[in-house]
Enzyme design. Structure first.
Site: not given
Length: 265
Positions: A198, A215
């Site tokens: 993360f 993303c």
């Protein structure tokens, strides 16, 4: 699960180059597979770098030719850099591995971190990571004088937000009151052991995200704890909170193998 081991690799002036951290991930991954070490979370900052997961498309990369490191994790392109706390949990999971459950546990821990700082976050269906939810579409300010009902990012396949000024920049999603990602998650599982992890935006310069399609998502943006709170927040302030929430969620998890449906005659 067993007790987690945390390794603080480097922050600030000691930020760790991406390839160096990737090599360390592989080393710890091999040791974890052999049960030579316990489940381990590497925590660090990176100098500025773009990394592209396996599903990244060419038209999501920087338009100016900025170098990108292609990596073996899932997901698409993102940015890492100063002001962003990166964590690489390297854990052995039962087989068949339930990848989605692992991602959900990381999201749960980070949602708890944000809540402790007073930032309400959530999941978004079909999109991994941790999100600050925007206002309903009809309540958002108009972009470029146009109603968001006609948002070209959604209706024009040729539209590129990177070439259309700050109105559509991912870093300005908060001003547009749109959904904005505060923590990205991208992982890989090999031999039943996780890698990658993360990236939590603490106080980075989110304009780095404006050079890419973060993303691969064109109709949302990015957030940070500092921007949402309207005050400075430091990595030192967030680091122990992240460790505590990861420890609470991951150590107390009872991961189960992914269920395999048996074919019926």
């Amino acid at each position: 699960m067993g007790e987690l081991r945390f390794v603080r690799m480097g922050f600030g002036a000691d930020a760790v180059e991406y390839r160096e951290a990737w090599d360390e991930q592989r080393r710890v991954h091999a040791a974890r597979f052999e049960d030579a070490v316990a489940d381990t979370v590497l925590l660090l900052e990176h100098p500025p770098v773009y990394t592209a997961g396996r599903r990244t498309q060419d038209n999501e990369r920087p338009l100016d030719g900025t170098p990108v490191v292609d990596v073996d994790r899932g997901g698409k392109i993102t940015w890492h850099g100063p002001g962003q706390l990166v964590g690489y949990p390297i854990q052995k999971l039962p087989r068949p591995v339930d990848v989605v459950a692992h991602v959900r546990r990381l999201e749960e821990a980070l949602i708890g971190v944000c809540a402790e700082f007073g930032v309400e976050t959530s999941r978004v269906e079909g999109r991994s990571g941790v999100w600050v939810l925007g206002d309903p579409v009809e309540q958002r300010p108009k972009v470029g004088g146009l109603s968001l009902d006609f948002d070209p990012r959604l209706h024009d396949e040729e539209f590129d937000p990177r070439m259309n000024g700050p109105e559509y920049a991912p870093s300005n999603a908060g001003q547009r009151r749109e959904d904005r990602k505060i923590a990205a998650i991208g992982i890989r599982v090999a031999k039943g052991v996780t890698m990658h992890g993360f990236a939590l935006n603490v106080n980075p310069d989110n304009r780095w995200f404006d050079r890419i399609i973060p993303c691969g998502i064109r109709d949302a943006g990015v957030a940070s704890l500092a921007a949402e709170l309207g005050r400075d927040v430091t990595i030192d302030e967030v680091l122990p909170v992240v460790e505590r929430h990861l420890k609470d969620v991951l150590e107390h998890a009872d991961p189960k193998p992914r269920e395999i449906e048996k074919a019926t005659a």
